[in-house]
Enzyme design. Structure first.
Site, PDB file in Angstrom:
ATOM      1  CE  LYS A  70      -2.226  -1.515   3.788  1.00  0.00           C
ATOM      2  NZ  LYS A  70      -1.694  -2.701   3.780  1.00  0.00           N
ATOM      3  CB  THR A  71       3.608   2.289   2.036  1.00  0.00           C
ATOM      4  OG1 THR A  71       3.099   1.917   3.189  1.00  0.00           O
ATOM      5  CG2 THR A  71       4.705   3.531   2.152  1.00  0.00           C
ATOM      6  CG  ASP A 115       0.316   3.220   6.670  1.00  0.00           C
ATOM      7  OD1 ASP A 115      -0.599   2.583   6.189  1.00  0.00           O
ATOM      8  OD2 ASP A 115       1.422   2.780   7.044  1.00  0.00           O
ATOM      9  CB  THR A 164      -4.880  -3.415   8.022  1.00  0.00           C
ATOM     10  OG1 THR A 164      -4.971  -2.734   9.363  1.00  0.00           O
ATOM     11  CG2 THR A 164      -3.491  -3.346   7.613  1.00  0.00           C
ATOM     12  NE  ARG A 223       6.670  -4.611   5.496  1.00  0.00           N
ATOM     13  CZ  ARG A 223       5.496  -3.688   5.804  1.00  0.00           C
ATOM     14  NH1 ARG A 223       4.611  -4.225   6.610  1.00  0.00           N
ATOM     15  NH2 ARG A 223       5.445  -2.598   5.086  1.00  0.00           N
TER      16      ARG A 223
HETATM   17  N1  ATP Z   1       4.110  -5.477  -6.133  1.00  0.00           N
HETATM   18  C1  ATP Z   1       5.120  -5.576  -5.368  1.00  0.00           C
HETATM   19  N2  ATP Z   1       6.167  -5.776  -6.230  1.00  0.00           N
HETATM   20  C2  ATP Z   1       7.264  -5.501  -5.654  1.00  0.00           C
HETATM   21  N3  ATP Z   1       7.731  -5.376  -4.278  1.00  0.00           N
HETATM   22  C3  ATP Z   1       6.729  -5.020  -3.627  1.00  0.00           C
HETATM   23  C4  ATP Z   1       5.558  -5.080  -4.041  1.00  0.00           C
HETATM   24  N4  ATP Z   1       4.523  -4.958  -3.180  1.00  0.00           N
HETATM   25  C5  ATP Z   1       5.290  -4.617  -1.972  1.00  0.00           C
HETATM   26  N5  ATP Z   1       6.675  -4.675  -2.287  1.00  0.00           N
HETATM   27  C6  ATP Z   1       7.626  -4.684  -1.214  1.00  0.00           C
HETATM   28  O1  ATP Z   1       7.250  -5.034  -0.034  1.00  0.00           O
HETATM   29  C7  ATP Z   1       7.748  -4.324   0.854  1.00  0.00           C
HETATM   30  C8  ATP Z   1       6.568  -3.853   1.678  1.00  0.00           C
HETATM   31  O2  ATP Z   1       5.679  -2.980   0.945  1.00  0.00           O
HETATM   32  P1  ATP Z   1       4.696  -1.781   1.523  1.00  0.00           P
HETATM   33  O3  ATP Z   1       5.507  -1.011   2.833  1.00  0.00           O
HETATM   34  O4  ATP Z   1       4.113  -0.834   0.567  1.00  0.00           O
HETATM   35  O5  ATP Z   1       3.489  -2.592   2.064  1.00  0.00           O
HETATM   36  P2  ATP Z   1       2.226  -1.874   2.972  1.00  0.00           P
HETATM   37  O6  ATP Z   1       1.100  -2.667   2.306  1.00  0.00           O
HETATM   38  O7  ATP Z   1       2.116  -0.246   3.172  1.00  0.00           O
HETATM   39  O8  ATP Z   1       2.628  -2.382   4.289  1.00  0.00           O
HETATM   40  P3  ATP Z   1       2.057  -1.814   5.699  1.00  0.00           P
HETATM   41  O9  ATP Z   1       0.737  -1.486   5.556  1.00  0.00           O
HETATM   42  O10 ATP Z   1       2.403  -2.933   6.687  1.00  0.00           O
HETATM   43  O11 ATP Z   1       2.682  -0.444   5.838  1.00  0.00           O
HETATM   44  C9  ATP Z   1       8.410  -2.994   0.176  1.00  0.00           C
HETATM   45  O12 ATP Z   1       9.838  -3.349   0.388  1.00  0.00           O
HETATM   46  C10 ATP Z   1       8.239  -3.312  -1.301  1.00  0.00           C
HETATM   47  O13 ATP Z   1       9.331  -3.163  -1.813  1.00  0.00           O
END
Ligand code: ATP
Length: 344
Positions: A70-71, A115, A164, A223
């Site tokens: 998401k981030t 977030d 989430t 992740r």
């Molecule tokens: N589709 C994707 N392709 C490649 N790498 C990804 C992808 N999605 C996520 N990642 C990798 O996974 C890690 C986590 O992603 P991110 O922080 O964006 O998740 P999030 O959903 O925002 O998690 P949270 O809500 O826990 O912060 C990052 O290092 C990112 O590089």
């Protein structure tokens, strides 16, 4: 030595190292973002249309379990439309005044990433509705009977909210988002692509079988896949041949207690307490969380979605129930007339 060096590091430093390693692996553009085809296609349309109209895109809500990107997508929204990104989170905004300060500092076309938006305090939430809809914020000056609200107009901007727990967002806030992307766990094949990309960036040689092994134990979550890859890299460098091969993957995953179905300590603790302390359920989430010394929110957002998806757990109106697969996975025997009777 492991990547965090031989000297003792504090928990905060270790977190910082993990965050930096994670940031280095983030895709920067939508074309580099692996998987989530539906959300990617929808977002690509929204962003291209906005660019063509020379207007900031509609507000975007991204919903789904932690670690699915998401981030990363919020950062991509900003870079695809050539806008600056401002980051904050629901828990960081404790007063409406905090949000007013953030909003009034926004520049035209900025992307504001919030977030855990479901954790915004109610007064901040109300201020956000107005800002998202009318690009206006009422700044309250003075206190009590003498307080006056001075309207301040804001430049057009885009909110990207991440949650989430989309179900916790009040309808008026949910309705202000022009587009909601529902993110789901990744297929193993997509995680393999994430891993090969990350291995290239980290300069690790990763063979196809090892990538498959890591991907299938990553709980559908990039992740986790990236984190396990770094642990396999550690093992390969310290104990192995330097190549992230099947032997390195199997050994590292064992050291870090990730089992063949991808369950980690937390997942197993949830299932074990459900089976051994509560006879397989039904039992409330809070009781399980208390039994294993975790926050109910951690159990609900981190462990449970994966356990539900893998068929180890079901949710009933009376609470959580362990399935026959959960008992079998833990090597335990379900009570007579056990879980199946509970689903009647
Ligand atoms: N589709 C994707 N392709 C490649 N790498 C990804 C992808 N999605 C996520 N990642 C990798 O996974 C890690 C986590 O992603 P991110 O922080 O964006 O998740 P999030 O959903 O925002 O998690 P949270 O809500 O826990 O912060 C990052 O290092 C990112 O590089």
């Amino acid at each position: 030595m492991a990547e965090d060096g031989g000297a003792a590091v504090t928990a905060a430093e270790a977190d910082e190292i993990e965050r930096a390693a994670e940031a280095a692996l983030r895709p920067r553009r939508l074309a580099e973002f692996v998987g989530q085809r539906v959300v990617r296609d929808q977002l690509s349309l929204v962003l291209e249309a906005a660019v063509a109209r020379h207007r900031p895109p509609d507000h975007v809500l991204l919903a789904g379990p932690p670690g699915l990107g998401k981030t990363t997508l919020a950062m991509i929204v900003a870079s695809e439309v050539g806008a600056a990104l401002r980051l904050t989170s629901g828990p960081a905004i404790t007063h409406a005044g905090d949000l007013a300060a953030i909003l009034s500092a926004l520049q035209e076309n900025d992307v504001l990433f919030i977030d855990e938006i479901h954790r915004l305090a109610r007064p901040a939430e109300e201020m956000l509705y107005l800002a998202m809809e009318d690009f206006r914020v009422d700044v309250v000056v003075g206190k009590g009977a003498g307080a006056t609200a001075i309207p301040l107009s804001l430049p057009p901007f885009t909110v990207v909210g991440a949650t989430t727990r989309a179900g916790l967002l009040p309808a008026p806030l949910r309705d202000r988002f022009g587009f909601t992307g529902h993110m789901d766990f990744y297929e193993t094949g997509d995680l393999e692509r994430v891993l090969h990309r990350s291995a290239r960036l980290l300069g690790i040689e990763l063979d196809a079988e090892a990538a498959h092994e890591i991907a299938s134990r990553s709980r559908g979550t990039p992740r986790i896949a990236n984190r396990l890859l770094r642990r396999v890299q550690d093992w390969a460098q310290v104990r192995g041949t330097g190549v992230a091969d099947t032997a390195a993957a199997a050994a590292a995953l064992e050291v870090f207690e990730v089992d063949p179905r991808g369950l980690d300590r937390l997942d197993r603790a949830v299932l074990r307490s459900l089976c051994t302390r509560f006879g397989g359920g039904p039992v409330g989430l809070t009781s399980i969380a208390m039994a294993i010394g975790e926050e109910p929110e951690t159990v609900e957002t981190v462990a449970e979605p994966f356990l539900l998806r893998e068929g180890f757990l079901t949710r009933t109106p009376r609470g959580r129930v362990a399935t026959a697969a959960a008992w079998a996975h833990l090597g335990l025997t379900a009570p007579e007339g056990g879980p199946s009777r509970l689903f009647d």
